[in-house]
Design a protein around this motif. Structure first.
Motif, PDB file in Angstrom:
ATOM      1  N   VAL A 323       0.825  -1.213   0.000  1.00 14.11           N
ATOM      2  CA  VAL A 323       0.000   0.000   0.000  1.00 14.11           C
ATOM      3  C   VAL A 323       0.859   1.262   0.000  1.00 14.11           C
ATOM      4  N   GLY A 324       2.161   1.131  -0.188  1.00 13.23           N
ATOM      5  CA  GLY A 324       2.962   2.331  -0.423  1.00 13.23           C
ATOM      6  C   GLY A 324       4.017   2.667   0.603  1.00 13.23           C
ATOM      7  N   ALA A 325       4.305   1.756   1.570  1.00 12.68           N
ATOM      8  CA  ALA A 325       5.373   2.046   2.525  1.00 12.68           C
ATOM      9  C   ALA A 325       6.708   2.002   1.802  1.00 12.68           C
ATOM     10  N   ARG A 326       7.559   2.981   2.083  1.00 10.24           N
ATOM     11  CA  ARG A 326       8.910   2.972   1.524  1.00 10.24           C
ATOM     12  C   ARG A 326       9.838   2.236   2.464  1.00 10.24           C
ATOM     13  N   LYS A 327      11.049   1.979   1.961  1.00 10.36           N
ATOM     14  CA  LYS A 327      12.060   1.319   2.798  1.00 10.36           C
ATOM     15  C   LYS A 327      12.264   2.093   4.096  1.00 10.36           C
ATOM     16  N   ALA A 328      12.362   3.407   3.944  1.00  7.94           N
ATOM     17  CA  ALA A 328      12.638   4.231   5.117  1.00  7.94           C
ATOM     18  C   ALA A 328      11.527   4.089   6.158  1.00  7.94           C
ATOM     19  N   ASN A 329      10.275   3.956   5.684  1.00  8.59           N
ATOM     20  CA  ASN A 329       9.158   3.803   6.620  1.00  8.59           C
ATOM     21  C   ASN A 329       9.310   2.521   7.434  1.00  8.59           C
ATOM     22  N   ILE A 330       9.618   1.431   6.729  1.00  6.99           N
ATOM     23  CA  ILE A 330       9.738   0.142   7.414  1.00  6.99           C
ATOM     24  C   ILE A 330      10.957   0.159   8.328  1.00  6.99           C
ATOM     25  N   LEU A 331      12.053   0.715   7.814  1.00  6.72           N
ATOM     26  CA  LEU A 331      13.281   0.790   8.613  1.00  6.72           C
ATOM     27  C   LEU A 331      13.018   1.542   9.913  1.00  6.72           C
ATOM     28  N   SER A 332      12.394   2.710   9.809  1.00  2.00           N
ATOM     29  CA  SER A 332      12.197   3.494  11.032  1.00  2.00           C
ATOM     30  C   SER A 332      11.214   2.798  11.966  1.00  2.00           C
ATOM     31  N   GLN A 333      10.230   2.108  11.390  1.00  2.67           N
ATOM     32  CA  GLN A 333       9.277   1.401  12.258  1.00  2.67           C
ATOM     33  C   GLN A 333       9.996   0.396  13.160  1.00  2.67           C
ATOM     34  N   PHE A 334      10.866  -0.420  12.573  1.00  5.41           N
ATOM     35  CA  PHE A 334      11.518  -1.461  13.367  1.00  5.41           C
ATOM     36  C   PHE A 334      12.642  -0.900  14.228  1.00  5.41           C
ATOM     37  N   LEU A 335      13.317   0.126  13.717  1.00  2.00           N
ATOM     38  CA  LEU A 335      14.382   0.732  14.504  1.00  2.00           C
ATOM     39  C   LEU A 335      13.808   1.407  15.747  1.00  2.00           C
ATOM     40  N   VAL A 336      12.739   2.162  15.550  1.00  2.87           N
ATOM     41  CA  VAL A 336      12.116   2.846  16.686  1.00  2.87           C
ATOM     42  C   VAL A 336      11.588   1.809  17.683  1.00  2.87           C
ATOM     43  N   GLU A 337      11.085   0.707  17.152  1.00  7.49           N
ATOM     44  CA  GLU A 337      10.582  -0.324  18.063  1.00  7.49           C
ATOM     45  C   GLU A 337      11.717  -0.838  18.961  1.00  7.49           C
ATOM     46  N   ALA A 338      12.887  -1.080  18.359  1.00  5.35           N
ATOM     47  CA  ALA A 338      14.028  -1.562  19.149  1.00  5.35           C
ATOM     48  C   ALA A 338      14.448  -0.514  20.174  1.00  5.35           C
ATOM     49  N   ILE A 339      14.455   0.753  19.740  1.00 11.60           N
ATOM     50  CA  ILE A 339      14.873   1.814  20.663  1.00 11.60           C
ATOM     51  C   ILE A 339      13.875   1.954  21.802  1.00 11.60           C
ATOM     52  N   VAL A 340      12.588   1.925  21.448  1.00  9.95           N
ATOM     53  CA  VAL A 340      11.555   2.050  22.488  1.00  9.95           C
ATOM     54  C   VAL A 340      11.681   0.900  23.484  1.00  9.95           C
ATOM     55  N   LEU A 341      11.915  -0.289  22.951  1.00 10.14           N
ATOM     56  CA  LEU A 341      12.089  -1.456  23.818  1.00 10.14           C
ATOM     57  C   LEU A 341      13.228  -1.210  24.806  1.00 10.14           C
ATOM     58  N   CYS A 342      14.353  -0.724  24.289  1.00 12.93           N
ATOM     59  CA  CYS A 342      15.504  -0.432  25.143  1.00 12.93           C
ATOM     60  C   CYS A 342      15.180   0.667  26.153  1.00 12.93           C
ATOM     61  N   GLN A 343      14.479   1.682  25.672  1.00  7.88           N
ATOM     62  CA  GLN A 343      14.179   2.810  26.557  1.00  7.88           C
ATOM     63  C   GLN A 343      13.257   2.406  27.694  1.00  7.88           C
ATOM     64  N   ILE A 344      12.281   1.545  27.389  1.00  2.74           N
ATOM     65  CA  ILE A 344      11.393   1.091  28.459  1.00  2.74           C
ATOM     66  C   ILE A 344      12.227   0.378  29.516  1.00  2.74           C
ATOM     67  N   GLY A 345      13.123  -0.500  29.046  1.00  2.00           N
ATOM     68  CA  GLY A 345      14.018  -1.195  29.978  1.00  2.00           C
ATOM     69  C   GLY A 345      14.870  -0.201  30.750  1.00  2.00           C
ATOM     70  N   GLY A 346      15.368   0.805  30.037  1.00  2.21           N
ATOM     71  CA  GLY A 346      16.211   1.810  30.668  1.00  2.21           C
ATOM     72  C   GLY A 346      15.467   2.579  31.744  1.00  2.21           C
ATOM     73  N   VAL A 347      14.244   2.985  31.425  1.00  7.66           N
ATOM     74  CA  VAL A 347      13.465   3.776  32.388  1.00  7.66           C
ATOM     75  C   VAL A 347      13.165   2.938  33.627  1.00  7.66           C
TER      76      VAL A 347
END
Ligand code: ATP
Ligand code: MG
Lengths: 409, 241
Positions: A323-347
């Protein structure tokens, strides 16, 4: 695609796999917890030592028989030193040229203070014998009444200035000034009350009284004790000279041969803090290393889980691309997910670490500490881990072929 | 009529280890605005491969593909993603909805990647959901819907960006014949409203809804003809849930 939308996606994905996310987070939590916990505890102790020493004011140092924060061997060696007696202390006091005040002090722990009304303290009060300048070098201030004067000291008056804790025990209804109290059975007249001080690590808190030094010597066996000499330099620029001057004078009067080491110990707030920091440096290094290893392991765990997550969601990725997601969209989705996961652990790690570190503060009755700098560093480290270990799975997701992803079962 | 799709000598070769699979062996075809085309042919003849190339999900091995006058066959991944987002609405046999998201979010999805603001997105998605008659199911997850309803969600998603073409690869393949008819009724209405529709099907009954039937065999166009006895469902079908 807005960042808010990406964040929303990340939280949805993490919530969708609560248990798995939690287990993955655990490594991060432990790593961050150990850093923050130890750093908080160290800071608490540091504050404790600083406030414990704060009876020594600015550019003030103390000379005493025994070393502070020394090994057992050093301490045993110091036992063989001669006491610092009044003659030596007065020799130094009368000859110092760079000193503003020279306080001379002795003290006795575990005394009882009792009012004539019968109200009394537990036998845990510290009695300080002070010359008038000792009140200044200790940084004590009078809240009510007056301080100990030279005349009091000269005549050996039985007068006493009470610490706040003693006042609240013995004179709970006030009106202490002018009253008589018994300190270890000896009658004293209350002439003043000290301003309360923050609780101090290993210090006397406010559970103490001060009497003239001469009176102390007469009634509390002062001649058997070694005296402490506290010297406040005329200004910061005189400090080093004052230390040297005092050392020279004391060596002279104690007849220490040239070339031999001092048979007394000199310390200041700064030197004690330096000693403590020296010690905590190794603790910090050790904990830093352990945390680093555990965060590294946690990062690998994050990467593993993100790879699993990508594999599980190949179809989803295909749909998004269709439906039109670009590479950058998918990349940021999974990257942000990993970062958020780490941040939750960090907090969580920061929160639990600060809590644990401050348990030390509570136990030592010290003010709590919030190590902002370490917390900020932890957040930064978590982001870096998220990026380092999240980028490969995210890159893999971004480069999936749309058709093959859609066909993936 | 303006030419919307121009394919010239399109080939697609899959390399399977040593072996080469020729899925398309030189397909040339033109499709005009507001045509209603059925692509038919036996299994493995290359229908899906052709649809995927038309839908910019895949690129041809050789040949020219012009969509609305722009050469698509030489576009990079990002440009193709943009074309998929803006120009194409794809409906799949297996629906391909996001299982964890509700109907509204599924329909919104293309608009999210199109950079439409949240408020506008919701409005357009709701409008599109209303067109397929699923307003009262907006907050249901796909697994709470029947097959026909899921396919209507997929159609709403395909329509939401107002694409130039609507592509459907066996949209009724996973549905019973009655539900299939319902979906075909929806396509008929969409065609009457001016949409260009290309659909792949095995069934003559389904193909009979279209104006034009392109028959493929072994990667070649075997026949390309107008449908004579069309079955258009003129009356809006019963679209209740
Ligand atoms: N990814 C691929 N790798 C290798 N060969 C493929 C691939 N995709 C399709 N093919 C082959 O290309 C040919 C055409 O496949 P395609 O899916 O287009 O057929 P189809 O007409 O859609 O068939 P069906 O009616 O069964 O869906 C088949 O022989 C198929 O095996
Ligand atoms: Mg097919």
């Amino acid at each position: 695609m807005e960042f808010g939308e990406i964040l929303r996606l990340s939280f949805a994905a993490i919530r969708g796999n609560k248990l798995r996310s939690l287990l993955t987070l655990l490594g991060i939590v432990i790593g961050v917890f150990s850093i923050i916990g130890v750093m908080t505890a160290v800071q608490v102790l540091q504050n404790g030592i600083e406030s414990g020493l704060s009876n020594l004011g600015a550019h003030t140092f103390q000379i005493q028989k025994f070393p502070v924060m020394a090994s057992q061997a050093e301490w045993l060696k110091a036992r063989n030193r001669k006491n610092i007696d009044l003659r030596q202390a007065e020799y130094v006091a009368s000859r110092m040229t760079h000193a503003l005040y020279v306080g001379i002090e002795s003290f006795d722990n575990g005394e009882t203070v009792q009012a004539l009304s019968g109200e009394k303290t537990n036998p845990n009060v510290t009695v300080f014998g002070e010359n008038p300048e000792g009140i200044s070098t200790n940084n004590w201030t009078i809240a009510e009444g007056r301080t100990i004067t030279a005349a009091d000291d000269r005549s050996g008056n039985r007068v006493v200035v009470l610490g706040k804790d003693v006042v609240s025990k013995v004179f709970p209804r006030g009106g202490a000034i002018g009253q008589e109290v018994k300190v270890d059975g000896v009658r004293f007249t209350v002439i003043g009350i000290f301003e309360p001080k923050g609780a101090a690590l290993g210090g006397p808190n406010n559970n103490f009284v001060a009497i003239p030094l001469s009176t102390f010597m007469a009634y509390f066996g002062g001649n058997r004790r070694s005296l402490n000499i506290m010297i406040k330099a005329k200004g910061p620029e005189y400090y080093d000279d004052a230390v040297e001057e005092a050392r020279f004078l004391l060596r002279t009067v104690r007849k220490v041969d040239p070339g031999k080491e001092d048979d007394f110990s000199i310390f200041s707030n700064d030197s004690m803090i330096a000693t403590f920091n020296d010690f905590t440096k190794y603790v910090k290094l050790g904990v830093g290393f352990i945390s680093f290893i555990s965060l590294l392991a946690a990062g690998v765990g994050i990467m593993n889980i993100m790879l699993v997550s990508v594999t599980e969601r190949i179809k989803e990725i295909g749909v998004r691309k269709a439906v039109g997601a670009r590479k950058a969209n998918i990349l940021s989705q999974f990257l942000v997910e990993a970062i958020v996961l780490c941040q939750i652990g960090g907090v969580i790690g920061i929160f639990v670490g600060i809590l644990a570190g401050n348990l030390a503060a509570m136990a030592l009755e010290l003010p709590p500490v919030f190590p902002y700098d370490w917390a900020a560093l932890a957040v930064l480290i978590c982001s870096i881990i998220g990026v380092i270990f999240g980028v490969y799975p995210a890159w893999k997701a971004a480069n999936l072929d749309p058709i093959e992803s859609l066909r993936y079962e | 009529m303006s030419t919307m799709i121009r394919l010239q000598n399109i080939t697609k070769v899959y390399q399977m280890g040593e072996e080469q699979v020729h899925a398309l062996r030189g397909v040339s075809v033109e499709i005009q605005r507001n045509e209603y085309v059925a692509i038919m042919g036996p299994s493995g003849s290359g229908k899906s491969t052709l649809m995927n190339i038309i839908g910019c999900l895949d690129t041809p091995t050789a040949g020219l593909y012009e969509l609305n006058g722009t050469n698509v066959s030489e576009m990079n991944d990002n440009d193709l993603a943009k074309v998929r987002n803006k120009e194409i609405g794809f409906v799949f046999q297996t629906f391909n909805l996001l299982a964890r998201s509700d109907v509204l979010h599924n329909v919104e999805l293309p608009l999210i990647y199109g950079g439409v603001s949240s408020h506008e997105r919701k409005r357009q998605a709701k409008e599109s959901i209303a067109r397929v008659g699923l307003t009262d199911r907006s907050h249901h997850k796909p697994n709470e819907l029947s097959g026909g309803q899921r396919q209507r969600v997929a159609i709403a998603r395909a329509l939401v960006t107002r694409p130039s073409i609507l592509l459907a690869d066996e949209p009724t393949g996973n549905l019973d014949s009655k539900t299939g008819e319902e979906i075909m009724g929806l396509f008929d209405i969409l065609h009457q409203e001016g949409n260009t529709i290309i659909l792949v099907t095995h069934e003559e009954d389904i193909a009979a809804h279209a104006h034009r039937a392109i028959r493929i065999r072994d990667g070649h166009i075997e026949r390309d003809e107008l449908v004579t006895n069309r079955r258009v469902i003129q009356q809006a079908v019963h679209l209740s849930a």
